[in-house]
Scaffold this active site. Structure first.
Site, short mmCIF file in Angstrom:
data_model
loop_
_atom_site.label_atom_id
_atom_site.label_comp_id
_atom_site.label_asym_id
_atom_site.label_seq_id
_atom_site.Cartn_x
_atom_site.Cartn_y
_atom_site.Cartn_z
N LYS A 35 1.06 -1.67 0.05
CA LYS A 35 -0.15 -0.09 0.34
C LYS A 35 0.95 1.50 0.11
CE LYS A 35 -0.67 -0.51 4.70
NZ LYS A 35 -0.79 0.48 6.30
N TYR A 255 17.20 29.96 6.32
CA TYR A 255 15.75 30.57 6.43
C TYR A 255 15.62 30.69 8.69
CZ TYR A 255 13.49 30.30 2.06
OH TYR A 255 12.51 30.16 0.27
C1 LIG Z 1 -3.33 -3.48 8.26
C2 LIG Z 1 -2.13 -3.17 8.54
N1 LIG Z 1 -1.61 -3.94 8.07
C3 LIG Z 1 -0.57 -4.30 8.07
C4 LIG Z 1 0.48 -3.32 8.14
C5 LIG Z 1 2.15 -3.34 7.82
O1 LIG Z 1 2.35 -2.67 9.02
P1 LIG Z 1 4.24 -2.80 8.75
O2 LIG Z 1 4.83 -1.77 7.99
O3 LIG Z 1 4.21 -2.61 10.38
O4 LIG Z 1 4.55 -4.03 8.89
C6 LIG Z 1 -0.06 -2.05 8.63
C7 LIG Z 1 0.17 -1.34 8.33
O5 LIG Z 1 0.17 0.18 8.15
C8 LIG Z 1 -1.68 -2.14 8.45
O6 LIG Z 1 -2.27 -0.87 8.82
#
Ligand SMILES: Cc1ncc(COP(=O)(O)O)c(C=O)c1O
Length: 370
Positions: A35, A255
């Site tokens: 994602k 800045y």
């Molecule tokens: C529902 C869910 N599962 C898995 C993950 C993966 O987590 P990580 O990146 O800490 O392994 C996330 C990350 O935000 C998540 O929101």
């Protein structure tokens, strides 16, 4: 000659980290969380690099899933937040997506249709994160309702941990006890483990695990674990010194004049700023590598540039390589977690924050990033 700032993505390191996640949990299937554009690394390129080893992927939305489908990824893709509108369900069924379900309206929407092919569902338990999911008390009825419906495929139980990265977390154990009680009652296959749980909590390993950040080589346990120490950084953010100024003692840099020189100084200007996604919260002293040697941010980060103190690096000059994080020349590295501390944030935000104007170059580990 193009602006020297770019991101390099080491796909060989990505595969190495994925294999490490699998080795941590040999009895589980490991899906790859891609994602947020694979945490800023490029979702399609990362999914393609893992396509021959990862049995499934996970994203946050149908739009993210379609980027993978249109790029030829055929594995199941889990929608971790589920669907946002019932109108998405036909596409989910047609495209072979799996959906999380966390709210009663989603159950109603699923049961109002007879999706063919049926949609596999990951029923989300709120075991203590208090973000998404059904309460422990009400989840059995949801499970049974979905199980009885022909438009719903295989069911899994999922939950998300708030403190899996804290090695002695009583709260983690409370969440684990909650989900284990439900698992036993429902005799359910589970998906529980994020990266830290994949690394250090074997009791949380399920039929599926879903690591994200560890795949990209940022250690959620910050070196506290043998396995996580073997992770390799995937992203290198690299630029060059584009100007050098000799500045007297007592002069103010950038800045607001935040950094004041305490000695006659050489200040290097780096082509990288918050307009590229580098965090403007970086304080004076935030580390960078210049030709593989450590230097410190000196002055506020501006939109397209930042300034670093080169006084102790007399050989550094215009054209010197600057590594903002990741792999530097000659085997050097700068851990994105270390940079994150100086920005009062976490590796996740730095990695996902790199903006589209920064070109991404992919390589497979055989190429020296220099
Ligand atoms: C529902 C869910 N599962 C898995 C993950 C993966 O987590 P990580 O990146 O800490 O392994 C996330 C990350 O935000 C998540 O929101």
């Amino acid at each position: 000659m193009a602006r020297p700032l770019h991101v390099m993505i080491d796909l060989d390191a990505l595969r190495h980290n994925y294999r490490l996640a699998c080795a941590c949990a040999p009895l589980s299937q490991t899906l790859a969380v891609v994602k947020a554009n694979a945490y800023g690394h490029g979702a399609l390129a990362c999914a393609q690099a893992l396509a021959d080893v990862a049995p499934a992927f996970a994203v946050a939305s149908i739009e993210e899933a379609m980027v993978l489908r249109e790029g030829g990824i055929t594995q199941p893709i889990v929608l971790l937040e589920g669907f946002f509108d019932a109108s998405e369900l036909e596409v989910i069924s047609r495209e072979g997506l799996w959906t999380a379900v966390h709210s009663h309206w989603q159950v109603e929407a699923l049961c109002a249709r007879h999706l063919d092919p049926p949609v596999p569902v990951w029923v989300k338990l709120d075991s203590g994160m208090h973000r998404l999911g059904f309460e422990e008390q009400g989840i059995d009825a949801v499970w049974q309702r979905l199980q009885a419906h022909s438009g719903v495929g295989e069911l899994h139980l999922m939950t998300h941990f708030a403190t899996a990265d804290m090695l002695d977390s009583a709260y983690f154990k409370r969440q684990l006890a909650s989900v284990m009680a439900v698992r036993e009652r429902l005799d359910a296959p589970v998906c529980l483990a994020n990266s830290p749980a994949t690394l250090v909590w074997p009791e949380a390993h399920g039929q599926w695990n879903r690591p994200g950040i560890m795949l990209y080589g940022a250690d959620p346990l910050e070196g506290n674990n043998d396995m996580s120490r073997r992770l390799r950084p995937v992203m290198t953010l690299q630029s060059e010194i584009i100007a050098v100024r000799e500045v007297a003692s007592g002069e103010r840099i950038g800045y607001g004049g935040r950094f004041v020189t305490s000695r006659p100084s050489r200040i290097g200007v780096v082509a990288c700023g918050y307009g590229d996604g580098y965090d403007r919260h970086a304080v004076d002293g935030t580390p960078v590598l210049v030709d593989g040697l450590r230097a410190k941010v000196a002055g506020k980060v501006s939109m397209d540039m930042m300034t670093v103190d080169l006084t102790d690096l007399p050989q550094a000059d215009i054209g010197s390589t600057v590594t903002l994080w990741g792999n530097g020349p000659n085997g050097t590295t700068l851990d994105v977690n270390e940079v994150a501390v100086y920005c009062d944030t976490i590796s996740y935000t730095l990695l996902t924050g790199i903006l589209p104007r920064v070109p991404r170059r992919y390589y497979d580990g055989h190429h020296d990033p220099q």
